[in-house]
Design a protein around this motif. Sequence first.
Motif, PDB file in Angstrom:
ATOM      1  N   GLY A  87     -25.097 -40.506 -78.216  1.00  0.00           N
ATOM      2  CA  GLY A  87     -25.775 -41.921 -76.533  1.00  0.00           C
ATOM      3  C   GLY A  87     -25.126 -42.922 -77.400  1.00  0.00           C
ATOM      4  O   GLY A  87     -24.082 -43.125 -76.137  1.00  0.00           O
ATOM      5  N   SER A  88     -24.734 -43.479 -78.695  1.00  0.00           N
ATOM      6  CA  SER A  88     -24.870 -44.963 -78.657  1.00  0.00           C
ATOM      7  C   SER A  88     -23.018 -43.880 -78.578  1.00  0.00           C
ATOM      8  O   SER A  88     -22.128 -45.514 -77.829  1.00  0.00           O
ATOM      9  N   MET A  89     -22.623 -43.746 -79.389  1.00  0.00           N
ATOM     10  CA  MET A  89     -20.615 -42.890 -79.520  1.00  0.00           C
ATOM     11  C   MET A  89     -20.418 -42.941 -77.944  1.00  0.00           C
ATOM     12  O   MET A  89     -18.935 -43.669 -77.584  1.00  0.00           O
ATOM     13  N   VAL A  90     -21.616 -42.253 -77.062  1.00  0.00           N
ATOM     14  CA  VAL A  90     -20.999 -41.951 -75.489  1.00  0.00           C
ATOM     15  C   VAL A  90     -21.001 -43.509 -74.952  1.00  0.00           C
ATOM     16  O   VAL A  90     -19.582 -44.271 -74.112  1.00  0.00           O
ATOM     17  N   GLN A  91     -21.696 -44.344 -75.148  1.00  0.00           N
ATOM     18  CA  GLN A  91     -22.460 -45.841 -74.716  1.00  0.00           C
ATOM     19  C   GLN A  91     -20.977 -46.406 -75.285  1.00  0.00           C
ATOM     20  O   GLN A  91     -20.662 -47.601 -74.116  1.00  0.00           O
ATOM     21  N   GLY A  92     -20.039 -46.425 -75.809  1.00  0.00           N
ATOM     22  CA  GLY A  92     -18.853 -47.253 -77.094  1.00  0.00           C
ATOM     23  C   GLY A  92     -17.911 -47.020 -76.060  1.00  0.00           C
ATOM     24  O   GLY A  92     -16.908 -47.564 -75.751  1.00  0.00           O
ATOM     25  N   LEU A  93     -17.681 -45.488 -75.646  1.00  0.00           N
ATOM     26  CA  LEU A  93     -16.316 -45.498 -74.874  1.00  0.00           C
ATOM     27  C   LEU A  93     -16.453 -45.597 -73.008  1.00  0.00           C
ATOM     28  O   LEU A  93     -15.785 -46.285 -73.023  1.00  0.00           O
ATOM     29  N   LEU A  94     -18.109 -46.118 -73.122  1.00  0.00           N
ATOM     30  CA  LEU A  94     -17.834 -46.050 -71.303  1.00  0.00           C
ATOM     31  C   LEU A  94     -17.873 -47.689 -71.515  1.00  0.00           C
ATOM     32  O   LEU A  94     -16.844 -48.410 -71.068  1.00  0.00           O
ATOM     33  N   ALA A  95     -18.353 -47.962 -72.619  1.00  0.00           N
ATOM     34  CA  ALA A  95     -18.368 -49.631 -72.576  1.00  0.00           C
ATOM     35  C   ALA A  95     -16.299 -50.598 -72.706  1.00  0.00           C
ATOM     36  O   ALA A  95     -15.799 -51.766 -72.516  1.00  0.00           O
ATOM     37  N   LEU A  96     -16.072 -49.173 -73.011  1.00  0.00           N
ATOM     38  CA  LEU A  96     -13.910 -49.747 -73.357  1.00  0.00           C
ATOM     39  C   LEU A  96     -13.704 -49.441 -72.104  1.00  0.00           C
ATOM     40  O   LEU A  96     -12.273 -49.223 -71.841  1.00  0.00           O
ATOM     41  N   GLY A  97     -14.263 -48.552 -71.255  1.00  0.00           N
ATOM     42  CA  GLY A  97     -13.947 -48.310 -69.820  1.00  0.00           C
ATOM     43  C   GLY A  97     -13.849 -47.290 -69.810  1.00  0.00           C
ATOM     44  O   GLY A  97     -13.000 -46.987 -68.436  1.00  0.00           O
ATOM     45  N   ALA A  98     -13.732 -46.028 -69.917  1.00  0.00           N
ATOM     46  CA  ALA A  98     -14.609 -44.751 -69.317  1.00  0.00           C
ATOM     47  C   ALA A  98     -15.256 -44.753 -68.020  1.00  0.00           C
ATOM     48  O   ALA A  98     -16.336 -45.579 -68.123  1.00  0.00           O
ATOM     49  N   SER A  99     -15.135 -44.037 -67.386  1.00  0.00           N
ATOM     50  CA  SER A  99     -15.534 -44.459 -66.198  1.00  0.00           C
ATOM     51  C   SER A  99     -17.444 -43.107 -66.341  1.00  0.00           C
ATOM     52  O   SER A  99     -17.843 -43.429 -65.505  1.00  0.00           O
ATOM     53  N   ASP A 100     -16.891 -42.058 -66.724  1.00  0.00           N
ATOM     54  CA  ASP A 100     -18.061 -41.109 -67.417  1.00  0.00           C
ATOM     55  C   ASP A 100     -18.000 -40.484 -68.290  1.00  0.00           C
ATOM     56  O   ASP A 100     -17.034 -40.866 -68.611  1.00  0.00           O
ATOM     57  N   PHE A 101     -18.800 -39.704 -68.400  1.00  0.00           N
ATOM     58  CA  PHE A 101     -18.707 -38.928 -69.999  1.00  0.00           C
ATOM     59  C   PHE A 101     -19.420 -37.343 -69.156  1.00  0.00           C
ATOM     60  O   PHE A 101     -20.582 -37.236 -68.485  1.00  0.00           O
ATOM     61  N   VAL A 102     -19.192 -36.317 -69.560  1.00  0.00           N
ATOM     62  CA  VAL A 102     -19.784 -34.936 -69.548  1.00  0.00           C
ATOM     63  C   VAL A 102     -19.550 -33.817 -70.679  1.00  0.00           C
ATOM     64  O   VAL A 102     -18.602 -34.219 -71.162  1.00  0.00           O
ATOM     65  N   ALA A 103     -20.753 -33.950 -70.518  1.00  0.00           N
ATOM     66  CA  ALA A 103     -20.659 -32.619 -72.019  1.00  0.00           C
ATOM     67  C   ALA A 103     -19.613 -31.362 -71.909  1.00  0.00           C
ATOM     68  O   ALA A 103     -20.038 -30.595 -70.933  1.00  0.00           O
ATOM     69  N   SER A 104     -19.190 -31.321 -72.763  1.00  0.00           N
ATOM     70  CA  SER A 104     -17.735 -30.034 -73.241  1.00  0.00           C
ATOM     71  C   SER A 104     -18.893 -28.974 -72.055  1.00  0.00           C
ATOM     72  O   SER A 104     -17.773 -27.869 -71.581  1.00  0.00           O
ATOM     73  N   GLU A 105     -19.758 -28.443 -73.057  1.00  0.00           N
ATOM     74  CA  GLU A 105     -20.510 -27.377 -72.056  1.00  0.00           C
ATOM     75  C   GLU A 105     -21.006 -26.988 -71.350  1.00  0.00           C
ATOM     76  O   GLU A 105     -21.478 -26.357 -70.664  1.00  0.00           O
ATOM     77  N   HIS A 106     -21.034 -28.483 -70.229  1.00  0.00           N
ATOM     78  CA  HIS A 106     -21.918 -28.609 -68.250  1.00  0.00           C
ATOM     79  C   HIS A 106     -20.787 -27.498 -68.160  1.00  0.00           C
ATOM     80  O   HIS A 106     -19.466 -27.478 -68.275  1.00  0.00           O
ATOM     81  N   GLY A 107     -21.609 -26.902 -66.850  1.00  0.00           N
ATOM     82  CA  GLY A 107     -21.312 -26.452 -66.162  1.00  0.00           C
ATOM     83  C   GLY A 107     -19.716 -26.460 -65.022  1.00  0.00           C
ATOM     84  O   GLY A 107     -19.920 -28.330 -64.769  1.00  0.00           O
ATOM     85  N   ALA A 108     -19.535 -26.167 -64.547  1.00  0.00           N
ATOM     86  CA  ALA A 108     -18.378 -26.323 -63.874  1.00  0.00           C
ATOM     87  C   ALA A 108     -19.682 -27.857 -62.393  1.00  0.00           C
ATOM     88  O   ALA A 108     -18.624 -27.976 -62.224  1.00  0.00           O
ATOM     89  N   GLU A 109     -20.432 -27.558 -62.109  1.00  0.00           N
ATOM     90  CA  GLU A 109     -20.416 -27.221 -60.161  1.00  0.00           C
ATOM     91  C   GLU A 109     -20.603 -29.078 -60.919  1.00  0.00           C
ATOM     92  O   GLU A 109     -20.097 -29.543 -60.348  1.00  0.00           O
ATOM     93  N   GLU A 110     -21.227 -29.278 -62.056  1.00  0.00           N
ATOM     94  CA  GLU A 110     -22.133 -30.591 -62.390  1.00  0.00           C
ATOM     95  C   GLU A 110     -19.935 -31.456 -62.535  1.00  0.00           C
ATOM     96  O   GLU A 110     -20.101 -32.920 -61.969  1.00  0.00           O
TER      97      GLU A 110
END
Length: 456
Positions: A87-110
């Motif tokens: 979680g904190s790694m993802v937060q770090g990316l968001l803080a640097l300007g990423a707009s959103d994140f999605v786990a690689s294994e997430h389904g197409a719909e999401e």
Amino acid sequence: MEPVECRVIAAPAHLQWLQDWSSRGYPGVLLRPWSANPNPAAPLAADACDVTLMLVGRDTLAWARQQLLAGGQGDSPVVAVTRGLTGSMVQGLLALGASDFVASEHGAEELTTRLWRLREQQRHRCAASRAPPASPLHPLLSKLVGNSLNFVRQLERIPTLAASDAGVLILGETGTGKELCAQAIHYLSKRASHPWVAVNCGALPSELVEAELFGHARGAYTSAHQERSGLAAEAEGGTFFLDEVDSMPLSTQAKLLRFLQEKEYRPVGSTKTRHADVRVLAASNGDIGSLVQQGRFRRDLYYRLNILSVSLPPLRERMDDLPLLSHHFLKRFAGEFRREVNRLSTAALARLAAYSWPGNVRELEHTLERAVLLCRGETVEAGDLDLPESPDGCACLEFRHAKAQAVQAFERMYIERMLLLCQGNITHAAQASGKDRRAFWQLVRKHGIDAARYRG
Ligand SMILES: Nc1ncnc2c1ncn2[C@@H]1O[C@H](COP(=O)(O)OP(=O)(O)OP(=O)(O)O)[C@@H](O)[C@H]1O
């Protein structure tokens, strides 16, 4: 709907992941794998796309951070596609300007819904940044309602005019908002805490203009039992607004010129010179230039008053503002009269739009005032509008509407005839009609009649 175009980027260590992931099919999404950059310090060049998808694993976090910091994705939003991140790694990316994140294994719909939403937000942002900047008009100018370009261009100059202490000549037909405009100049100027004094030169009998402006000494006339200070003294430190300055008699024009040049004047019948620190704003609804040509207005005074100028367009030249102004007045009068009137029918708007508005915004204001009073329901209908030259004719109107309309037509015809008889002399026309001069003048203004046209 057109698909969301995404470029997919990954660090060189994840070339295989990039190929595999990009070959997955997502409905409504077009994936374009981007060749990985061997140099982690150099950002991947931006390319026209809706969204950048950045594949990030634990081992390529540093690369991902560098990409975000370098901003190589251009304007497109970045979505981190993560594998094995905390979680904190993802937060770090968001803080640097990423707009959103999605786990690689997430389904197409999401993924698809997130991408759609991001693209819409991005488009909205782009449209807003292309739109002309919101007008930085001062709240004091909000009394002047209107969005049409020719009107707003004049309004935009007001703060600059207010910052200067020079004379301003405000031109425009009757009822176009000249006095409102002059007030805005005063209240935005450094004189705002000092008096605002307005005088309508056209409404004063010519023999009294001078005394009204500059006062008179005791005994200056048979009726002058007391010394009286004029409006110039009243305006000390503030702004003096001379409406219909073109109706000023030539003798008073000479005094006004001295007042403007020397800041000095002498009350009528007095030998004492007075000093006044007053800014003069003037307005005219006639063709003051042609009065200068005819020798009826002093050229030197014209130049002195006209150091800066504003020219307000007539309502017929800003008809795109008609709905806005009509609703503004509707709301105002409904509030004032505590009436539940909140709409104008399409036919009523069409009727307003078909009229030529010689009395400009003032006439529209009066028309909406009467309409709110006459209207029975919540909607102002075409029949509630008392406008001359009704294409409906009287026969199909209710009695009270037909009567109000006839009164309007009569008033206009009567005033015009009197002015014709008295060659545009308001004092004489008022006397001949047995009305108070001010009341007669109000009727002239109400109907947008140009008294000067009747002068010989
Ligand atoms: N743009 C506007 N928005 C809202 N109200 C307006 C606007 N222009 C004029 N008005 C209204 O119309 C009426 C006439 O305005 P104003 O007295 O400023 O016009 P004017 O040009 O000075 O007229 P005149 O030459 O007859 O003296 C006022 O009640 C004013 O509030």
